[in-house]
Write a protein that holds these residues in place. Structure first.
Motif, PDB file in Angstrom:
ATOM      1  N   ARG A   1       0.841  -1.217   0.063  1.00 59.31           N
ATOM      2  CA  ARG A   1       0.022   0.045  -0.053  1.00 59.31           C
ATOM      3  C   ARG A   1       0.755   1.378   0.066  1.00 59.31           C
ATOM      4  O   ARG A   1       0.500   2.018  -0.713  1.00 59.31           O
ATOM      5  CB  ARG A   1      -0.996  -0.060   1.205  1.00 59.31           C
ATOM      6  CG  ARG A   1      -2.203  -0.811   1.344  1.00 59.31           C
ATOM      7  CD  ARG A   1      -2.841  -0.645   2.415  1.00 59.31           C
ATOM      8  NE  ARG A   1      -4.268  -1.547   2.306  1.00 59.31           N
ATOM      9  CZ  ARG A   1      -4.997  -1.530   3.162  1.00 59.31           C
ATOM     10  NH1 ARG A   1      -4.936  -1.023   4.578  1.00 59.31           N
ATOM     11  NH2 ARG A   1      -5.905  -2.456   3.061  1.00 59.31           N
TER      12      ARG A   1
ATOM     13  N   PHE B   1       2.368   1.664  -3.411  1.00 58.01           N
ATOM     14  CA  PHE B   1       1.377   2.174  -4.273  1.00 58.01           C
ATOM     15  C   PHE B   1       0.876   3.728  -4.015  1.00 58.01           C
ATOM     16  O   PHE B   1       0.739   4.481  -5.307  1.00 58.01           O
ATOM     17  CB  PHE B   1      -0.081   1.378  -4.510  1.00 58.01           C
ATOM     18  CG  PHE B   1       0.069   0.166  -5.142  1.00 58.01           C
ATOM     19  CD1 PHE B   1       0.876  -0.085  -6.431  1.00 58.01           C
ATOM     20  CD2 PHE B   1      -0.109  -1.167  -4.634  1.00 58.01           C
ATOM     21  CE1 PHE B   1       0.990  -1.105  -7.200  1.00 58.01           C
ATOM     22  CE2 PHE B   1       0.121  -2.382  -5.335  1.00 58.01           C
ATOM     23  CZ  PHE B   1       0.671  -2.210  -6.710  1.00 58.01           C
ATOM     24  N   TYR B   2       0.940   4.146  -2.897  1.00 57.48           N
ATOM     25  CA  TYR B   2       0.586   5.346  -2.197  1.00 57.48           C
ATOM     26  C   TYR B   2       1.713   6.420  -3.109  1.00 57.48           C
ATOM     27  O   TYR B   2       1.408   7.369  -3.624  1.00 57.48           O
ATOM     28  CB  TYR B   2       0.365   5.712  -0.896  1.00 57.48           C
ATOM     29  CG  TYR B   2       0.688   6.891  -0.553  1.00 57.48           C
ATOM     30  CD1 TYR B   2      -0.696   7.846  -0.607  1.00 57.48           C
ATOM     31  CD2 TYR B   2       1.485   7.939  -0.077  1.00 57.48           C
ATOM     32  CE1 TYR B   2      -0.847   9.131  -0.250  1.00 57.48           C
ATOM     33  CE2 TYR B   2       1.391   8.988   0.291  1.00 57.48           C
ATOM     34  CZ  TYR B   2       0.209   9.601   0.285  1.00 57.48           C
ATOM     35  OH  TYR B   2      -0.001  10.997   0.682  1.00 57.48           O
TER      36      TYR B   2
ATOM     37  N   LEU C   1       3.627   5.800  -5.622  1.00 56.66           N
ATOM     38  CA  LEU C   1       3.523   5.768  -6.974  1.00 56.66           C
ATOM     39  C   LEU C   1       2.548   6.739  -7.538  1.00 56.66           C
ATOM     40  O   LEU C   1       2.810   7.279  -8.443  1.00 56.66           O
ATOM     41  CB  LEU C   1       3.536   4.364  -7.467  1.00 56.66           C
ATOM     42  CG  LEU C   1       3.359   4.032  -8.852  1.00 56.66           C
ATOM     43  CD1 LEU C   1       4.658   4.381  -9.647  1.00 56.66           C
ATOM     44  CD2 LEU C   1       3.080   2.636  -9.416  1.00 56.66           C
ATOM     45  N   ARG C   2       1.304   6.563  -6.828  1.00 53.93           N
ATOM     46  CA  ARG C   2       0.248   7.499  -7.262  1.00 53.93           C
ATOM     47  C   ARG C   2       0.598   8.917  -6.975  1.00 53.93           C
ATOM     48  O   ARG C   2       0.059   9.838  -7.985  1.00 53.93           O
ATOM     49  CB  ARG C   2      -0.812   6.975  -6.293  1.00 53.93           C
ATOM     50  CG  ARG C   2      -1.866   5.849  -6.592  1.00 53.93           C
ATOM     51  CD  ARG C   2      -3.195   5.853  -6.072  1.00 53.93           C
ATOM     52  NE  ARG C   2      -3.144   6.214  -4.714  1.00 53.93           N
ATOM     53  CZ  ARG C   2      -3.208   5.290  -3.742  1.00 53.93           C
ATOM     54  NH1 ARG C   2      -3.157   4.170  -3.822  1.00 53.93           N
ATOM     55  NH2 ARG C   2      -3.243   5.835  -2.442  1.00 53.93           N
ATOM     56  N   ARG C   3       1.196   9.317  -6.188  1.00 53.73           N
ATOM     57  CA  ARG C   3       1.745  10.586  -5.771  1.00 53.73           C
ATOM     58  C   ARG C   3       2.639  11.137  -6.829  1.00 53.73           C
ATOM     59  O   ARG C   3       2.546  12.351  -7.318  1.00 53.73           O
ATOM     60  CB  ARG C   3       2.214  10.789  -4.349  1.00 53.73           C
ATOM     61  CG  ARG C   3       1.255  10.372  -3.187  1.00 53.73           C
ATOM     62  CD  ARG C   3       0.088  11.403  -3.038  1.00 53.73           C
ATOM     63  NE  ARG C   3       0.855  12.776  -2.636  1.00 53.73           N
ATOM     64  CZ  ARG C   3       0.318  14.069  -2.536  1.00 53.73           C
ATOM     65  NH1 ARG C   3      -0.967  14.013  -2.720  1.00 53.73           N
ATOM     66  NH2 ARG C   3       0.822  14.907  -2.022  1.00 53.73           N
ATOM     67  N   CYS C   4       3.491  10.251  -7.098  1.00 52.13           N
ATOM     68  CA  CYS C   4       4.608  10.644  -8.169  1.00 52.13           C
ATOM     69  C   CYS C   4       3.792  11.049  -9.666  1.00 52.13           C
ATOM     70  O   CYS C   4       4.148  11.650 -10.325  1.00 52.13           O
ATOM     71  CB  CYS C   4       5.553   9.715  -8.255  1.00 52.13           C
ATOM     72  SG  CYS C   4       6.811   9.513  -6.944  1.00 52.13           S
ATOM     73  N   ILE C   5       2.895   9.841  -9.784  1.00 52.98           N
ATOM     74  CA  ILE C   5       2.185  10.131 -11.021  1.00 52.98           C
ATOM     75  C   ILE C   5       1.465  11.428 -10.966  1.00 52.98           C
ATOM     76  O   ILE C   5       1.397  12.232 -12.046  1.00 52.98           O
ATOM     77  CB  ILE C   5       1.426   8.783 -11.442  1.00 52.98           C
ATOM     78  CG1 ILE C   5       2.318   7.744 -11.854  1.00 52.98           C
ATOM     79  CG2 ILE C   5       0.238   9.305 -12.690  1.00 52.98           C
ATOM     80  CD1 ILE C   5       1.634   6.403 -11.970  1.00 52.98           C
ATOM     81  N   ALA C   6       0.702  11.617 -10.094  1.00 50.16           N
ATOM     82  CA  ALA C   6      -0.050  12.981 -10.011  1.00 50.16           C
ATOM     83  C   ALA C   6       0.639  13.999 -10.058  1.00 50.16           C
ATOM     84  O   ALA C   6       0.451  15.204 -11.056  1.00 50.16           O
ATOM     85  CB  ALA C   6      -0.860  13.000  -8.593  1.00 50.16           C
TER      86      ALA C   6
END
Length: 60
Positions: free
Chosen positions: A38, A41-42, A44-49
């Motif tokens: 988790r 993935f958190y 990774l999501r922040r980096c993509i955003a």
């Protein structure tokens, strides 16, 4: 006897610090792995955003 007890307690401490505790139950191991995933993935999501927002602002 005291030397053996000290060595065994040091070994247990080293294993716990490394995250390798053979006494953990299967459920505890699974929940630990789920928490790690988790977190990954958190991040990774922040980096993509951030990359998407940066890209959108760069066009203006």
């Amino acid at each position: 006897m005291a030397v053996e007890e000290t060595n065994s307690s040091q070994n247990i401490q080293q294993q716990q610090e490394q995250g390798c505790d053979p006494c953990k139950s299967f459920g505890q191991k699974c929940s630990h792995l789920v928490k790690k995933q988790r977190a990954k993935f958190y991040i990774l999501r922040r980096c993509i955003a951030m990359l998407l927002c940066w890209h959108e602002r760069g066009e203006h």
